[in-house]
Design an enzyme around this catalytic site. Structure first.
Site, PDB file in Angstrom:
ATOM      1  N   HIS A 154       0.796  -1.149  -0.005  1.00  0.00           N
ATOM      2  CA  HIS A 154       0.091  -0.291   0.185  1.00  0.00           C
ATOM      3  C   HIS A 154       1.063   1.658   0.226  1.00  0.00           C
ATOM      4  O   HIS A 154       0.492   2.646  -0.326  1.00  0.00           O
ATOM      5  CB  HIS A 154      -1.074  -0.335   1.220  1.00  0.00           C
ATOM      6  CG  HIS A 154      -1.583  -0.647   0.816  1.00  0.00           C
ATOM      7  ND1 HIS A 154      -2.945  -1.404   0.439  1.00  0.00           N
ATOM      8  CD2 HIS A 154      -2.338  -1.986   1.776  1.00  0.00           C
ATOM      9  CE1 HIS A 154      -3.180  -1.632   0.752  1.00  0.00           C
ATOM     10  NE2 HIS A 154      -3.193  -2.826   1.643  1.00  0.00           N
ATOM     11  N   ASP A 190      -2.760  -9.985  -2.038  1.00  0.00           N
ATOM     12  CA  ASP A 190      -3.613  -9.991  -1.337  1.00  0.00           C
ATOM     13  C   ASP A 190      -4.586 -10.269  -1.488  1.00  0.00           C
ATOM     14  O   ASP A 190      -5.122  -9.411  -2.067  1.00  0.00           O
ATOM     15  CB  ASP A 190      -2.341  -8.786  -0.376  1.00  0.00           C
ATOM     16  CG  ASP A 190      -2.965  -8.318   0.994  1.00  0.00           C
ATOM     17  OD1 ASP A 190      -2.539  -8.932   1.866  1.00  0.00           O
ATOM     18  OD2 ASP A 190      -3.471  -7.752   0.671  1.00  0.00           O
ATOM     19  N   HIS A 192      -6.567  -6.955   0.119  1.00  0.00           N
ATOM     20  CA  HIS A 192      -6.625  -6.146  -0.758  1.00  0.00           C
ATOM     21  C   HIS A 192      -5.553  -5.335  -1.717  1.00  0.00           C
ATOM     22  O   HIS A 192      -4.846  -6.397  -2.338  1.00  0.00           O
ATOM     23  CB  HIS A 192      -6.238  -4.500   0.382  1.00  0.00           C
ATOM     24  CG  HIS A 192      -7.094  -5.090   1.952  1.00  0.00           C
ATOM     25  ND1 HIS A 192      -6.854  -6.172   2.877  1.00  0.00           N
ATOM     26  CD2 HIS A 192      -8.574  -4.710   1.703  1.00  0.00           C
ATOM     27  CE1 HIS A 192      -7.458  -5.615   3.586  1.00  0.00           C
ATOM     28  NE2 HIS A 192      -8.285  -5.518   2.773  1.00  0.00           N
ATOM     29  N   ASP A 279      -4.625 -12.961   3.961  1.00  0.00           N
ATOM     30  CA  ASP A 279      -6.035 -12.404   4.593  1.00  0.00           C
ATOM     31  C   ASP A 279      -6.831 -12.610   3.513  1.00  0.00           C
ATOM     32  O   ASP A 279      -8.520 -11.628   3.505  1.00  0.00           O
ATOM     33  CB  ASP A 279      -5.709 -10.971   5.134  1.00  0.00           C
ATOM     34  CG  ASP A 279      -5.398 -10.258   3.312  1.00  0.00           C
ATOM     35  OD1 ASP A 279      -5.429 -10.647   2.523  1.00  0.00           O
ATOM     36  OD2 ASP A 279      -5.050  -8.802   3.379  1.00  0.00           O
TER      37      ASP A 279
END
Length: 334
Positions: A154, A190, A192, A279
């Site tokens: 990110h 991932d 996200h 995740d």
């Protein structure tokens, strides 16, 4: 497979984060690495390659901010960890602003990524693990794993967010390019979307970025990762996003990953960087996919079967009790 981790990566341990309108215990804790290490066994300590590879990706002003933010926060009389609360989202200009509150917003994309006095040291060590794993593969290993923590995907060239301060996948990809690899691909799996990685390589045609993630219409980071985002300029067509709905299980994820691998094969990379997040697991407390522990070995075998030299970077995964088994399953497949 060689595995890399530095104990300094535990040093980043904020107390709280802002989540759903309230301050709650920070989710990206050092306990994550302890769970992974217990499952995967001994790791190697990375060497210190310095800041050159980090500076090849990240803005010099941003690096200075990471190094000094906690000290400046305390000097302003603030208690607790440094957390931004004001963001220059309109007509953002690179103006000199001495107040730490202004700098926090200038160099951050959210209020969920506190900075402590140890954040730079931990993030720097995470980058060194990424570089050590990359060097191992460049030296001839088929695959290597960097237990990156804090995670990285990110973080943009000049901003932190989503628990990430330095973009380890981007640092690894750029280091490979600087070492002479003509084309590098990044596969981000991932939960996200890796907005920072996408931003860094958005206008470049030498690094292909493919991401499979939760639909940003419903999930963080919201403003990146939509289907129509494919790159710009020399990077037009070098970004591939495959957003998926809540409840996605193995079959749908495999189809999306298959599309990504086909596109990467057409790009013909000399090295693959995998941003791996656990995740996507069915019991993750902040995510909504339905992958099971054995599924990670299936996905990993399909990636490994493509035959590219591969560096795996650890990203998310917040169900600490199951995190080690999920990571071990993926690495076993690799």
């Amino acid at each position: 497979m060689r595995l890399f981790f530095s104990p300094d990566q535990r040093r980043h341990a904020p107390a709280l984060e802002l989540h759903n309108g309230a301050f709650v215990p920070y989710a990206e804790t050092p306990a994550r690495v302890d769970a992974i290490l217990a499952a995967i066994g001994p790791t190697e300590l990375p060497g210190d390659a310095g800041e050159a590879a980090i500076r090849a990706v990240h803005d010099a002003g941003y690096i200075d901010f990471l190094k000094t933010a906690a000290r400046r926060w305390q000097a302003a009389g603030r208690s607790g960890d440094a957390i931004p609360y004001a963001f220059p989202v309109v007509r953002r200009r690179d103006v000199p602003l001495d107040r730490i509150d202004a700098a926090m917003g200038r160099y951050a994309m959210d209020a969920t990524t506190p900075i402590t006095a140890e954040s730079w040291k931990a993030s720097y060590a995470s980058a060194q693990s990424a570089l050590a794993a990359t060097q191992a593969v460049l030296a001839g290993d088929r695959a290597a794993f960097a237990l990156c923590r804090p995670p990285g995907h990110h973080a943009g060239a000049d901003y932190c967010g989503g628990y990430c301060h330095l973009n380890t996948a981007a640092i690894a990809a750029q280091a490979a390019r600087d070492a002479g690899v003509q084309r590098v691909a990044i596969l981000d799996i991932d939960y996200h979307h890796g907005n920072g990685t996408q931003d860094i390589f958005w206008e470049r045609g030498d690094v292909f970025y493919a991401s499979i993630h939760a639909d940003p219409a419903t999930d963080f980071p919201f403003y990146w990762g939509h289907l129509d985002e494919t790159g710009a300029g020399e990077g037009a067509g070098a970004t591939l996003n495959r957003p998926l709905p809540h409840g996605t299980s193995l079959d749908a994820f495999r189809r999306a990953q298959g599309e990504a691998l086909t596109a990467i094969a057409a790009f013909a990379p000399g090295l693959l960087v995998v941003s791996f997040g656990a995740d996507t697991w069915e019991g993750d407390p902040i995510s909504h996919f339905a992958l099971r522990t054995p599924d990670y070995a299936v996905l990993a075998r399909e990636i490994a079967g493509c035959g590219w030299p591969t560096v795996v970077m650890m990203e998310g995964g917040y169900a600490v009790d199951s995190l080690g088994a999920n990571v071990a399953s993926f690495l076993g497949g690799v």
